[in-house]
Write a protein that holds these residues in place. Structure first.
Motif, mmCIF file in Angstrom:
data_model
loop_
_atom_site.group_PDB
_atom_site.id
_atom_site.type_symbol
_atom_site.label_atom_id
_atom_site.label_comp_id
_atom_site.label_asym_id
_atom_site.label_seq_id
_atom_site.Cartn_x
_atom_site.Cartn_y
_atom_site.Cartn_z
ATOM 1 N N LYS A 244 0.877 -1.301 -0.004
ATOM 2 C CA LYS A 244 0.080 0.001 0.167
ATOM 3 C C LYS A 244 0.742 1.245 0.166
ATOM 4 N N PRO A 262 -2.357 -2.668 -7.482
ATOM 5 C CA PRO A 262 -3.766 -2.289 -7.271
ATOM 6 C C PRO A 262 -4.097 -1.772 -5.922
ATOM 7 N N ARG A 263 -3.325 -1.946 -5.041
ATOM 8 C CA ARG A 263 -3.796 -1.505 -3.429
ATOM 9 C C ARG A 263 -2.710 -0.310 -2.948
ATOM 10 N N THR A 265 -1.815 2.873 -2.316
ATOM 11 C CA THR A 265 -2.363 4.357 -1.695
ATOM 12 C C THR A 265 -1.632 5.739 -1.564
ATOM 13 N N THR A 266 -0.226 5.049 -1.350
ATOM 14 C CA THR A 266 0.738 6.222 -0.837
ATOM 15 C C THR A 266 1.951 6.020 -1.655
ATOM 16 N N PRO A 281 -5.068 1.960 -9.130
ATOM 17 C CA PRO A 281 -6.518 2.835 -9.109
ATOM 18 C C PRO A 281 -6.827 3.388 -7.776
ATOM 19 N N MET A 282 -5.952 2.825 -6.572
ATOM 20 C CA MET A 282 -6.292 3.332 -5.005
ATOM 21 C C MET A 282 -5.184 4.467 -4.818
ATOM 22 N N LEU A 283 -4.521 4.863 -5.692
ATOM 23 C CA LEU A 283 -3.281 5.980 -5.214
ATOM 24 C C LEU A 283 -3.823 7.218 -5.108
ATOM 25 N N VAL A 284 -3.731 7.787 -3.958
ATOM 26 C CA VAL A 284 -4.246 9.078 -3.468
ATOM 27 C C VAL A 284 -3.443 10.078 -2.952
ATOM 28 N N CYS A 307 -2.729 9.041 -13.062
ATOM 29 C CA CYS A 307 -3.242 9.157 -11.964
ATOM 30 C C CYS A 307 -3.670 10.236 -11.184
ATOM 31 N N GLN A 310 -7.223 11.260 -9.781
ATOM 32 C CA GLN A 310 -7.673 10.707 -8.457
ATOM 33 C C GLN A 310 -7.157 11.335 -7.058
ATOM 34 N N GLN A 312 -5.710 12.942 -3.752
ATOM 35 C CA GLN A 312 -6.166 13.562 -2.811
ATOM 36 C C GLN A 312 -5.240 14.529 -2.129
#
Length: 463
Positions: A244, A262-263, A265-266, A281-284, A307, A310, A312
């Motif tokens: 992640k 795929p998982r 995030t950071t 897809p979950m990178l924020v 990306c 997406q 944040q």
């Protein structure tokens, strides 16, 4: 404990310690009434040296510390002493020997069958490779969950290199075949307990890092910093399905990095050259650095183009000669900005050469229509001695920014221009936080210049 889940180390045998003896009176000492596993958990919250000192309390406490699931060999105070006394060449050598003896002594006494954490943090080089190799092998033998190896060695020629054969041994078990057979069967079991891996100022080969990742199915966090030897890093979801959080900084030998996770995030990276992102897809959350040129910064956005929509949270390290293309702000279109429709927080670490305009940073705010928090960390390569007139703020309204924090405020024209833009355009602004560069002078400047400009409904905080 604030609702925090208590993890009792597996493999701990309460009957190995004397439950009947206590620190004080059986009637009055509440701590002594606790079970051994709870006491071991409490000891795990202390530093390693503090935990070891409890062995002097009584016979019951003598061996409890040996079962703590966390071995954090942190010597920050010693490193600070070495830094302050850098003119004493013999100090580092003597402290290195003390540190190695300390680690050796602890792992020889340690009795827990598993480890939640094993952390080495000291200025060590390849002269201590045998000891370091033993430590890493020890950690893997105890099914370590979090492993950090930070050797703080600035000279890459003397980096300790993780031996390939160590990793091959650690991810294999040897078991004999059924009775009557003289053969030996080797089964690959992997680093199945490893959840977080941090390697700093060490050497690791392409094959070694590949072996680690392929056999760490539970790995959630990977940090690599100042690695040598490695030239290629490719991580995909099939080998690291739980990963992640990835951080890759100052690994100058790396020529190519490909991430397909795929998982994830950071992501943190200091250089974008050779970096390819696929299937994230979950990178924020992204923290990105660049060289001190606009082309390098443009490449950062090119890498993130897959990306960017997406994200944040975005943290960027920028230099004075980066100019953004945005209508009405700058004419020099060196770095075209994409739209960031989901960005909520923007952090800019800005390195200035003089009092050039900071208005160009407004382009990042305008490219993020739903931005709520903007944090600017302002630094100088060389403190400028001259100032200039403040330019009028550009009128581009922003309807969601609520908090603006300015670290490094000095009260010069460049500071006033950006603050003028924020006050003029951010119609929902609720709070401004000023952290002055020079506490006395800049704080007085902020009170005199800013306070009259800030509307009453905006909370102005001057640190």
């Amino acid at each position: 404990m604030g609702g925090k889940r208590v993890e009792i180390p597996t493999g701990f045998q309460p009957n190995q310690c004397d439950k009947r003896s206590t620190v004080g009176s059986d009637d009055d000492d509440r701590i002594s009434r606790l079970s051994d596993d709870i006491l071991v958990y409490i000891l795990s919250l202390l530093s390693l040296k503090e935990s070891a000192r409890t062995s002097l309390l009584s016979t019951r406490w003598r061996n409890l510390w040996k079962h703590t699931p966390s071995l954090n060999f942190d010597a920050e105070s010693v490193l600070d002493k070495i830094e302050k006394n850098c003119s004493k060449p013999g100090l580092l050598k003597s402290e290195r020997i003390k540190y190695v003896k300390w680690v050796n002594s602890v792992i020889q006494s340690h009795e827990s069958l598993t480890l939640q954490e094993f952390r080495i943090h000291f200025k060590l080089n390849k002269s201590f490779r045998k000891a370091i190799t033993r430590w890493v092998e020890f950690a893997f033998s105890r099914h370590v969950q979090r492993l950090e190896l930070d050797l703080e060695n600035g000279n890459t020629h003397f980096h300790y290199c993780v031996p390939d054969e160590l990793l091959i041994r650690s991810c294999s078990t040897t078991s004999k075949l059924p009775p009557g057979s003289n053969s030996v069967h080797r089964t690959l079991v992997g680093f199945k307990s490893l959840r977080a891996l941090s390697l700093k100022s060490v050497g690791v080969s392409n094959g070694a890092i590949e072996l680690l990742l392929d056999n760490s199915p539970q790995l959630e966090q990977l940090i690599v910093d100042h690695l040598v030897k490695i030239s290629k890093l490719e991580i995909c979801g099939s080998s690291s399905p739980m990963l992640k959080d990835v951080e890759i900084t100052d690994c100058h030998s790396l020529e190519s990095v490909k991430l397909s996770l795929p998982r994830l995030t950071t992501l943190t990276f200091s250089h974008s050259k050779g970096l390819v992102l696929e299937n994230v897809p979950m990178l924020v959350n992204v923290t990105a650095g660049s060289e001190d040129d606009a082309i390098s910064m443009a490449h950062v956005f090119y890498v993130l183009s897959f990306c960017i929509s997406q994200l944040q949270t975005l943290c960027l390290k920028l230099f004075y000669n980066v100019v953004f293309a945005v209508h009405g702000v700058e004419n020099d279109e060196l770095c075209e900005l994409p739209q960031m429709p989901k960005l909520k927080k923007l952090v800019i670490d800005y390195w200035a050469k003089g009092y050039e305009s900071l208005i160009k940073l407004a382009a990042l705010v305008n490219a993020s229509p739903y931005l709520e928090e903007f944090d600017l960390q302002y630094r100088w390569f060389k403190h400028p001695m001259e100032d200039r007139e403040v330019k009028d703020a550009v009128r581009i309204p922003h309807h969601h920014l609520k908090v603006f924090k300015f670290c490094g405020y000095y009260g010069r024209a460049s500071d006033g221009e950006l603050l003028g833009y924020i006050l003029e355009n951010c119609v929902t602004l609720e709070k401004i936080i000023i952290d002055p560069q020079d506490k006395e002078t800049a704080r007085n400047s902020a009170k005199q210049k800013l306070a009259p400009q800030v509307a009453q409904h905006i909370d102005l905080v001057i640190l």
